[in-house]
Design a protein around this motif. Structure first.
Motif, mmCIF file in Angstrom:
data_model
loop_
_atom_site.group_PDB
_atom_site.id
_atom_site.type_symbol
_atom_site.label_atom_id
_atom_site.label_comp_id
_atom_site.label_asym_id
_atom_site.label_seq_id
_atom_site.Cartn_x
_atom_site.Cartn_y
_atom_site.Cartn_z
ATOM 1 N N GLN A 114 0.828 -1.203 0.000
ATOM 2 C CA GLN A 114 0.000 0.000 0.000
ATOM 3 C C GLN A 114 0.869 1.263 0.000
ATOM 4 N N VAL A 115 0.538 2.161 -0.892
ATOM 5 C CA VAL A 115 1.156 3.486 -0.933
ATOM 6 C C VAL A 115 0.063 4.512 -0.731
ATOM 7 N N THR A 116 0.222 5.350 0.264
ATOM 8 C CA THR A 116 -0.753 6.395 0.558
ATOM 9 C C THR A 116 -0.039 7.734 0.566
ATOM 10 N N VAL A 117 -0.516 8.641 -0.259
ATOM 11 C CA VAL A 117 0.077 9.971 -0.365
ATOM 12 C C VAL A 117 -0.926 10.982 0.170
ATOM 13 N N SER A 118 -0.540 11.676 1.200
ATOM 14 C CA SER A 118 -1.429 12.660 1.809
ATOM 15 C C SER A 118 -1.170 14.041 1.208
ATOM 16 N N SER A 119 -2.228 14.817 1.149
ATOM 17 C CA SER A 119 -2.103 16.160 0.559
ATOM 18 C C SER A 119 -1.713 17.198 1.593
#
Length: 125
Positions: free
Chosen positions: A120-125
């Motif tokens: 899982q790759v999660t990129v937060s803004s």
């Protein structure tokens, strides 16, 4: 039978970087092209990058071109995906797979096999 294990995913802020690894076991993948794909919630699995068996030829989806780099170390039976300038829209589960066609064929998931379990790759803004 080749067994692939992805690692290196995580949570990162927009603009950050991650390096994914895909380690193969059971059989060498040095004579196969390898691909990275991703799947976001509610979306189909999409092509990200492909590297030829010898390494010099690489292909990328337009959405990641210039930001992601695929590479391989055949001595380690491992393929990498260096991701930079990450965007929230890069959030997805990332998978690697073995190419079953002799040559790159546009990144159709049907041309790949032995999928890993994903990271899982999660990129937060």
């Amino acid at each position: 039978q080749v067994h692939l294990v992805e690692s290196g995913g995580g949570l990162v802020q927009a603009g950050g970087s991650l390096r994914l690894s895909c380690a193969a076991s059971g059989r060498t993948v040095s004579r196969y092209g390898m691909g990275w794909f991703r799947q976001a919630p509610g979306k189909e699995r999409e092509f990200v990058a492909h590297i030829s068996w010898s390494g010099p030829n690489t292909y990328y989806a337009d959405s990641v071109k210039g930001r992601f780099t695929i590479s391989r170390d055949n001595a380690k039976n491992t393929v990498y995906l260096q991701m930079s300038s990450l965007k929230p829209e890069d959030t997805a589960v990332y998978y690697c797979a073995v190419g079953v066609k002799r040559y790159y064929n546009g990144g159709d998931p049907m041309d790949y096999a032995n999928w890993g379990q994903g990271t899982q790759v999660t990129v937060s803004s």
